[in-house]
Scaffold this motif. Structure first.
Motif, PDB file in Angstrom:
ATOM      1  N   THR A 118       0.744  -1.262   0.007  1.00 14.22           N
ATOM      2  CA  THR A 118      -0.015   0.055   0.036  1.00 14.22           C
ATOM      3  C   THR A 118       0.764   1.237   0.116  1.00 14.22           C
ATOM      4  O   THR A 118       0.306   2.286  -0.457  1.00 14.22           O
ATOM      5  CB  THR A 118      -0.948   0.134   1.142  1.00 14.22           C
ATOM      6  OG1 THR A 118      -0.226  -0.004   2.452  1.00 14.22           O
ATOM      7  CG2 THR A 118      -2.082  -1.124   1.207  1.00 14.22           C
ATOM      8  N   SER A 119       2.313   1.181   0.425  1.00 14.71           N
ATOM      9  CA  SER A 119       3.017   2.424   0.426  1.00 14.71           C
ATOM     10  C   SER A 119       3.995   2.438  -0.964  1.00 14.71           C
ATOM     11  O   SER A 119       4.691   3.454  -1.176  1.00 14.71           O
ATOM     12  CB  SER A 119       4.022   2.366   1.454  1.00 14.71           C
ATOM     13  OG  SER A 119       3.263   2.425   2.662  1.00 14.71           O
ATOM     14  N   GLU A 188       3.619   6.567  -2.255  1.00 12.15           N
ATOM     15  CA  GLU A 188       1.826   6.640  -2.314  1.00 12.15           C
ATOM     16  C   GLU A 188       1.838   7.717  -1.165  1.00 12.15           C
ATOM     17  O   GLU A 188       2.022   7.698  -0.147  1.00 12.15           O
ATOM     18  CB  GLU A 188       1.259   5.292  -1.854  1.00 12.15           C
ATOM     19  CG  GLU A 188      -0.210   5.645  -2.222  1.00 12.15           C
ATOM     20  CD  GLU A 188      -0.391   5.603  -3.666  1.00 12.15           C
ATOM     21  OE1 GLU A 188      -1.322   6.387  -3.949  1.00 12.15           O
ATOM     22  OE2 GLU A 188       0.042   4.804  -4.385  1.00 12.15           O
ATOM     23  N   HIS A 190      -1.321   8.882  -0.141  1.00  7.12           N
ATOM     24  CA  HIS A 190      -2.173   8.683   0.918  1.00  7.12           C
ATOM     25  C   HIS A 190      -1.850   7.330   1.784  1.00  7.12           C
ATOM     26  O   HIS A 190      -1.175   6.402   1.257  1.00  7.12           O
ATOM     27  CB  HIS A 190      -3.568   7.987   0.094  1.00  7.12           C
ATOM     28  CG  HIS A 190      -4.663   7.803   1.067  1.00  7.12           C
ATOM     29  ND1 HIS A 190      -5.466   8.732   1.504  1.00  7.12           N
ATOM     30  CD2 HIS A 190      -5.121   6.711   1.375  1.00  7.12           C
ATOM     31  CE1 HIS A 190      -6.393   8.195   2.338  1.00  7.12           C
ATOM     32  NE2 HIS A 190      -6.357   6.838   2.087  1.00  7.12           N
ATOM     33  N   TYR A 192      -3.195   4.123   3.187  1.00  8.03           N
ATOM     34  CA  TYR A 192      -4.404   3.343   2.994  1.00  8.03           C
ATOM     35  C   TYR A 192      -4.761   2.975   4.507  1.00  8.03           C
ATOM     36  O   TYR A 192      -4.076   2.996   5.396  1.00  8.03           O
ATOM     37  CB  TYR A 192      -4.195   2.222   2.479  1.00  8.03           C
ATOM     38  CG  TYR A 192      -5.169   1.250   2.129  1.00  8.03           C
ATOM     39  CD1 TYR A 192      -6.527   1.879   1.513  1.00  8.03           C
ATOM     40  CD2 TYR A 192      -5.307  -0.150   2.640  1.00  8.03           C
ATOM     41  CE1 TYR A 192      -7.659   1.163   1.148  1.00  8.03           C
ATOM     42  CE2 TYR A 192      -6.534  -0.665   2.260  1.00  8.03           C
ATOM     43  CZ  TYR A 192      -7.508  -0.255   1.410  1.00  8.03           C
ATOM     44  OH  TYR A 192      -8.790  -0.916   1.395  1.00  8.03           O
ATOM     45  N   TYR A 259      -9.422  -5.111   5.393  1.00 12.25           N
ATOM     46  CA  TYR A 259      -9.502  -3.769   4.773  1.00 12.25           C
ATOM     47  C   TYR A 259      -8.499  -4.389   3.535  1.00 12.25           C
ATOM     48  O   TYR A 259      -8.717  -3.283   2.441  1.00 12.25           O
ATOM     49  CB  TYR A 259      -9.477  -2.586   5.333  1.00 12.25           C
ATOM     50  CG  TYR A 259     -10.822  -2.223   5.984  1.00 12.25           C
ATOM     51  CD1 TYR A 259     -11.738  -1.810   5.366  1.00 12.25           C
ATOM     52  CD2 TYR A 259     -10.812  -2.194   7.476  1.00 12.25           C
ATOM     53  CE1 TYR A 259     -12.961  -1.362   5.841  1.00 12.25           C
ATOM     54  CE2 TYR A 259     -11.922  -1.710   7.904  1.00 12.25           C
ATOM     55  CZ  TYR A 259     -12.987  -1.378   7.146  1.00 12.25           C
ATOM     56  OH  TYR A 259     -14.384  -1.149   7.889  1.00 12.25           O
ATOM     57  N   TYR A 260      -7.494  -4.679   3.578  1.00  5.03           N
ATOM     58  CA  TYR A 260      -6.602  -4.992   2.462  1.00  5.03           C
ATOM     59  C   TYR A 260      -7.027  -6.344   1.572  1.00  5.03           C
ATOM     60  O   TYR A 260      -7.272  -6.434   0.317  1.00  5.03           O
ATOM     61  CB  TYR A 260      -5.166  -5.186   3.069  1.00  5.03           C
ATOM     62  CG  TYR A 260      -4.109  -5.453   1.942  1.00  5.03           C
ATOM     63  CD1 TYR A 260      -3.990  -4.311   1.020  1.00  5.03           C
ATOM     64  CD2 TYR A 260      -3.738  -6.666   1.493  1.00  5.03           C
ATOM     65  CE1 TYR A 260      -3.117  -4.523  -0.071  1.00  5.03           C
ATOM     66  CE2 TYR A 260      -2.923  -6.578   0.503  1.00  5.03           C
ATOM     67  CZ  TYR A 260      -2.497  -5.589  -0.309  1.00  5.03           C
ATOM     68  OH  TYR A 260      -1.741  -5.889  -1.594  1.00  5.03           O
ATOM     69  N   TYR A 273     -15.300   3.862   1.837  1.00  6.52           N
ATOM     70  CA  TYR A 273     -13.885   4.258   2.605  1.00  6.52           C
ATOM     71  C   TYR A 273     -14.116   5.175   3.950  1.00  6.52           C
ATOM     72  O   TYR A 273     -13.504   5.176   4.903  1.00  6.52           O
ATOM     73  CB  TYR A 273     -12.903   5.196   1.769  1.00  6.52           C
ATOM     74  CG  TYR A 273     -11.440   5.081   1.959  1.00  6.52           C
ATOM     75  CD1 TYR A 273     -10.670   4.115   1.955  1.00  6.52           C
ATOM     76  CD2 TYR A 273     -10.871   6.199   2.942  1.00  6.52           C
ATOM     77  CE1 TYR A 273      -9.358   3.959   2.545  1.00  6.52           C
ATOM     78  CE2 TYR A 273      -9.661   6.253   3.142  1.00  6.52           C
ATOM     79  CZ  TYR A 273      -8.939   5.145   3.023  1.00  6.52           C
ATOM     80  OH  TYR A 273      -7.672   5.102   3.516  1.00  6.52           O
TER      81      TYR A 273
END
Length: 411
Positions: A118-119, A188, A190, A192, A259-260, A273
């Motif tokens: 996610t990063s 990223e 954001h 997550y 959530y992932y 979200y």
């Protein structure tokens, strides 16, 4: 200087036959050119693979001991008349093996996987993940072996003695530092929401562990220690810890998994979200006040019991927000649930999360608690959460993660 027949990074080696006819390599120059920078741009999954193996090993151990402890309730002779195998010793070995051994390793392994993806950033270094994985399992091993030997603090879910507690603090600080440094390197912009849940799990568990386990050792050469919390305050701190271990170890961290891995497996974005953020802050705030519902009808002041009962009922809102968010994500994807066994694990985990939190909120109400407390209802409630929610979401996550990091098409 002689080296065995293995590849040694960053060193130029030449083959040679020794006087004994053994094939080896001889180091001819100190270092070759710098390693290719691309090696550091890819994800670092080796510690995750070890974490998966540790998770499964602790699952086998913890669940076997649990069945043994349950069998002793029906056949007491299964303690074999030995101290180490008595119910009072194997029962905490079961809870620690399942919650911390199985659950903890699953959380560490999946957090390393999720934060990198996610990063879009590699873990911050290559040493810390190994220290966290092996250091945490060393703590679990020390704690469980201590239970069998009768070396405990006589505390629910937190029985390891002071030296094990101190070691876990060191490991956990390294874990927190690694996670935050990896987030700081993200490509990223954001963060997550799954990382929010993992970070809450890491931070709050550290606070809970330190405050609950504050103790004064008899001596540095002795395992025994004395708690700094006297009387009913000790009970209150213990259940502030105990219920928040449920909140942030067994809920927040595993919601990070949900959530992932749910959107990945369902091939659909999360339903809302904003709802996931609402759930996050509701769980983070409300859970902190709920621990005293374990102490109804005790010497704890009645207003503290009422406070815990009230916040426990309020917890139904953020809890069901996440459970509903998960199930609504599957709208339009139920055909995938029918065909994908892995997605069924994740779906059932969401169902059990909703059912367990509904039951838990109402068991916290004093008249209901008077019926359920000290009965098998409580044991069943805990196992609905542990086997229905924690284990189901873990295996759903692993059945998604394992083929990915081992570069296989399917399990």
């Amino acid at each position: 200087m002689k080296y065995p027949l293995t590849a040694i990074r960053q060193k130029r080696l030449e083959p040679k036959i020794t006087n004994h006819g053994e094939f080896c390599y001889i180091l001819t120059s100190t270092f070759d050119e710098e390693p290719d920078a691309s090696r550091f741009s890819s994800y670092y999954d080796d510690p995750i693979k070890v974490g998966v193996a540790f998770t499964l090993a602790w699952a086998i151990f913890g669940m076997f001991i649990g069945v043994w402890a349950a069998a002793q309730l029906a056949w007491p002779s299964l303690n074999f008349d030995t101290a180490w195998s008595s119910f009072g010793r194997i029962r905490p070995a079961h809870t620690t093996g399942v919650i911390f051994g199985f659950g903890g390793n699953a959380l560490i392994a999946t957090s390393f996987h999720v934060v990198q993806r996610t990063s879009r950033a590699r873990l911050a270094d290559q040493l810390s993940p190994w220290f966290v994985i092996f250091g945490f399992n060393l703590f679990c091993l020390i704690a469980v072996s201590g239970y069998f030997m009768g070396v405990t603090q006589s505390k629910e879910y937190a029985e390891a003695e002071w030296y094990a507690d101190l070691w876990l603090v060191i490991v956990w600080i390294a874990y927190f530092a690694l996670f935050v440094r990896t987030l700081a390197r993200r490509k990223e912009p954001h963060i997550y929401v799954a990382n929010w849940y993992y970070l809450a799990f890491i931070i709050v568990v550290a606070i809970l562990h330190i405050v609950n386990n504050l103790a004064v050792p008899v001596s540095f050469g002795h395992a025994k220690s004395y708690t700094v919390w006297p009387g009913v305050q000790d009970a209150m701190v213990q259940w502030w810890y105990g219920h928040n271990a449920v909140a942030f170890f067994l809920t927040s961290g595993f919601l990070g998994m949900l959530y992932y891995y749910l959107p990945i497996r369902a091939e659909r974005p999360i339903f809302s979200y904003r709802l996931s953020i609402l759930s996050f802050w509701g769980i983070t705030f409300f859970y902190m006040w709920a621990g005293s519902h374990h102490l109804h009808y005790t010497a704890l002041p009645i207003w503290v019991q009422n406070l815990g009962m009230t916040f426990s009922v309020m917890l139904l809102v953020p809890s069901w927000a996440s459970a509903g968010n998960a199930l609504l994500t599957l709208n339009g994807a139920w055909h995938r649930v029918r065909d994908d066994a892995t997605l069924r694990f994740i779906m059932m985990a969401a169902f059990f999360y909703g059912l367990s939190t509904f039951e838990g909120s109402f068991m916290a109400i004093r008249p209901v608690n008077s019926l359920s407390h000290y009965t098998d209802w409580t044991v069943g409630h805990v196992h609905a959460g542990a086997l229905g929610w924690v284990a189901m979401i873990t295996f759903g996550a692993f059945y998604t993660l394992v083929p990915s990091i081992w570069k296989r098409e399917r399990m």
